[in-house]
Design a protein around this motif. Structure first.
Motif, PDB file in Angstrom:
ATOM      1  N   ALA A  76       8.158   1.108 -11.927  1.00  0.00           N
ATOM      2  CA  ALA A  76       9.529   1.235 -11.419  1.00  0.00           C
ATOM      3  C   ALA A  76       9.524   1.836 -10.015  1.00  0.00           C
ATOM      4  O   ALA A  76      10.233   1.345  -9.118  1.00  0.00           O
ATOM      5  CB  ALA A  76      10.368   2.087 -12.368  1.00  0.00           C
ATOM      6  N   VAL A  77       8.724   2.866  -9.804  1.00  0.00           N
ATOM      7  CA  VAL A  77       8.617   3.477  -8.473  1.00  0.00           C
ATOM      8  C   VAL A  77       7.994   2.486  -7.492  1.00  0.00           C
ATOM      9  O   VAL A  77       8.469   2.336  -6.363  1.00  0.00           O
ATOM     10  CB  VAL A  77       7.811   4.798  -8.522  1.00  0.00           C
ATOM     11  CG1 VAL A  77       7.553   5.343  -7.121  1.00  0.00           C
ATOM     12  CG2 VAL A  77       8.528   5.830  -9.382  1.00  0.00           C
ATOM     13  N   LEU A  78       6.963   1.789  -7.925  1.00  0.00           N
ATOM     14  CA  LEU A  78       6.305   0.789  -7.087  1.00  0.00           C
ATOM     15  C   LEU A  78       7.320  -0.244  -6.593  1.00  0.00           C
ATOM     16  O   LEU A  78       7.410  -0.527  -5.394  1.00  0.00           O
ATOM     17  CB  LEU A  78       5.192   0.103  -7.890  1.00  0.00           C
ATOM     18  CG  LEU A  78       4.381  -0.985  -7.204  1.00  0.00           C
ATOM     19  CD1 LEU A  78       3.498  -0.395  -6.109  1.00  0.00           C
ATOM     20  CD2 LEU A  78       3.522  -1.716  -8.238  1.00  0.00           C
ATOM     21  N   GLY A  79       8.098  -0.798  -7.513  1.00  0.00           N
ATOM     22  CA  GLY A  79       9.090  -1.810  -7.141  1.00  0.00           C
ATOM     23  C   GLY A  79      10.192  -1.255  -6.265  1.00  0.00           C
ATOM     24  O   GLY A  79      10.602  -1.892  -5.286  1.00  0.00           O
TER      25      GLY A  79
ATOM     26  N   PHE B 159       0.824  -1.207   0.000  1.00  0.00           N
ATOM     27  CA  PHE B 159       0.000   0.000   0.000  1.00  0.00           C
ATOM     28  C   PHE B 159       0.862   1.263   0.000  1.00  0.00           C
ATOM     29  O   PHE B 159       0.577   2.220  -0.721  1.00  0.00           O
ATOM     30  CB  PHE B 159      -0.943   0.014   1.206  1.00  0.00           C
ATOM     31  CG  PHE B 159      -1.989  -1.071   1.203  1.00  0.00           C
ATOM     32  CD1 PHE B 159      -2.469  -1.630   0.020  1.00  0.00           C
ATOM     33  CD2 PHE B 159      -2.504  -1.538   2.397  1.00  0.00           C
ATOM     34  CE1 PHE B 159      -3.437  -2.629   0.025  1.00  0.00           C
ATOM     35  CE2 PHE B 159      -3.475  -2.536   2.425  1.00  0.00           C
ATOM     36  CZ  PHE B 159      -3.944  -3.081   1.235  1.00  0.00           C
ATOM     37  N   VAL B 160       1.932   1.268   0.803  1.00  0.00           N
ATOM     38  CA  VAL B 160       2.827   2.435   0.840  1.00  0.00           C
ATOM     39  C   VAL B 160       3.474   2.634  -0.528  1.00  0.00           C
ATOM     40  O   VAL B 160       3.529   3.748  -1.058  1.00  0.00           O
ATOM     41  CB  VAL B 160       3.893   2.280   1.949  1.00  0.00           C
ATOM     42  CG1 VAL B 160       4.970   3.357   1.840  1.00  0.00           C
ATOM     43  CG2 VAL B 160       3.242   2.319   3.329  1.00  0.00           C
ATOM     44  N   ALA B 161       3.960   1.541  -1.116  1.00  0.00           N
ATOM     45  CA  ALA B 161       4.601   1.623  -2.434  1.00  0.00           C
ATOM     46  C   ALA B 161       3.586   2.053  -3.494  1.00  0.00           C
ATOM     47  O   ALA B 161       3.902   2.876  -4.368  1.00  0.00           O
ATOM     48  CB  ALA B 161       5.230   0.281  -2.793  1.00  0.00           C
TER      49      ALA B 161
ATOM     50  N   SER C 201      14.082  -9.999 -12.263  1.00  0.00           N
ATOM     51  CA  SER C 201      15.239 -10.311 -11.421  1.00  0.00           C
ATOM     52  C   SER C 201      15.418  -9.339 -10.269  1.00  0.00           C
ATOM     53  O   SER C 201      16.258  -9.554  -9.404  1.00  0.00           O
ATOM     54  CB  SER C 201      16.506 -10.328 -12.279  1.00  0.00           C
ATOM     55  OG  SER C 201      16.675  -9.066 -12.908  1.00  0.00           O
ATOM     56  N   SER C 202      14.652  -8.260 -10.254  1.00  0.00           N
ATOM     57  CA  SER C 202      14.736  -7.273  -9.179  1.00  0.00           C
ATOM     58  C   SER C 202      13.337  -6.734  -8.902  1.00  0.00           C
ATOM     59  O   SER C 202      12.419  -6.919  -9.710  1.00  0.00           O
ATOM     60  CB  SER C 202      15.662  -6.117  -9.574  1.00  0.00           C
ATOM     61  OG  SER C 202      15.059  -5.339 -10.603  1.00  0.00           O
ATOM     62  N   ALA C 203      13.196  -6.056  -7.788  1.00  0.00           N
ATOM     63  CA  ALA C 203      11.904  -5.469  -7.441  1.00  0.00           C
ATOM     64  C   ALA C 203      11.483  -4.426  -8.480  1.00  0.00           C
ATOM     65  O   ALA C 203      10.303  -4.338  -8.836  1.00  0.00           O
ATOM     66  CB  ALA C 203      11.965  -4.850  -6.049  1.00  0.00           C
ATOM     67  N   VAL C 204      12.443  -3.667  -8.988  1.00  0.00           N
ATOM     68  CA  VAL C 204      12.119  -2.649  -9.991  1.00  0.00           C
ATOM     69  C   VAL C 204      11.620  -3.311 -11.272  1.00  0.00           C
ATOM     70  O   VAL C 204      10.612  -2.888 -11.851  1.00  0.00           O
ATOM     71  CB  VAL C 204      13.325  -1.721 -10.263  1.00  0.00           C
ATOM     72  CG1 VAL C 204      13.066  -0.822 -11.457  1.00  0.00           C
ATOM     73  CG2 VAL C 204      13.645  -0.887  -9.022  1.00  0.00           C
ATOM     74  N   MET C 205      12.287  -4.386 -11.706  1.00  0.00           N
ATOM     75  CA  MET C 205      11.838  -5.090 -12.913  1.00  0.00           C
ATOM     76  C   MET C 205      10.458  -5.712 -12.698  1.00  0.00           C
ATOM     77  O   MET C 205       9.606  -5.669 -13.583  1.00  0.00           O
ATOM     78  CB  MET C 205      12.849  -6.163 -13.325  1.00  0.00           C
ATOM     79  CG  MET C 205      14.077  -5.602 -14.026  1.00  0.00           C
ATOM     80  SD  MET C 205      13.719  -4.497 -15.425  1.00  0.00           S
ATOM     81  CE  MET C 205      12.750  -5.537 -16.482  1.00  0.00           C
ATOM     82  N   LYS C 206      10.246  -6.289 -11.518  1.00  0.00           N
ATOM     83  CA  LYS C 206       8.931  -6.846 -11.193  1.00  0.00           C
ATOM     84  C   LYS C 206       7.871  -5.740 -11.230  1.00  0.00           C
ATOM     85  O   LYS C 206       6.765  -5.942 -11.727  1.00  0.00           O
ATOM     86  CB  LYS C 206       8.948  -7.514  -9.821  1.00  0.00           C
ATOM     87  CG  LYS C 206       9.682  -8.850  -9.785  1.00  0.00           C
ATOM     88  CD  LYS C 206       9.752  -9.377  -8.360  1.00  0.00           C
ATOM     89  CE  LYS C 206      10.464 -10.700  -8.287  1.00  0.00           C
ATOM     90  NZ  LYS C 206       9.575 -11.845  -8.509  1.00  0.00           N
TER      91      LYS C 206
END
Length: 141
Positions: free
Chosen positions: A128-131, A8-10, A77-82
């Motif tokens: 990208a910001v979310l991840g 939720f914060v993200a 492979s990363s939170a940003v990519m996800k």
């Protein structure tokens, strides 16, 4: 373990960034007719304030929470990519379901070819910001 609070914060942070970019886009005169908050308000028969509130609820609760729930299943492979993959999936849903419901046509083509391109770029940034924010949050039990 699913961490909805972090999702939720993200989601809220990513929605803030997306919203600022949308306002700047409109202020620059770039596709001012492509105003998601106004489209939501019109679909609901409500004021623009209600449109903005619903926009933030969708970004925070649906997309932020959804990202947290689906995080381990999303390729990347990363939170940003996800986050980017998730943002593209959210964009696709918007293009296929929300845009036609709002009268903008499939993929928003009633606004021209730039509508799907611009919204895709905004959703990639959102993802990208979310991840990034999700990964930066401390894991809580």
């Amino acid at each position: 373990m699913t961490n909805l609070k972090n999702g939720f914060v993200a989601g809220f942070a990513a929605t803030v960034v997306l919203s600022v970019l949308m306002v700047i886009k409109g202020m620059m005169g770039v596709m001012p007719e492509l105003d998601v908050a106004a489209m939501i308000a019109t679909m609901m028969g409500a004021s623009i304030i209600v449109g903005w509130i619903v926009h933030f609820m969708i970004g925070t609760l649906a997309w932020g929470g959804g990202f947290a729930v689906l995080y381990d299943m999303i390729p990347g492979s990363s939170a940003v990519m996800k986050g980017i993959v998730f943002g593209i999936a959210a964009w696709l849903g918007m293009m296929i379901v929300v845009m036609p419901m709002a009268g903008a046509g499939f993929f928003g083509m009633n606004f021209g070819v730039m509508a799907p391109v611009m919204t895709l770029v905004l959703h990639i940034i959102f993802g990208a910001v979310l991840g990034k924010v999700y990964a930066a949050m401390p894991a809580t039990a």
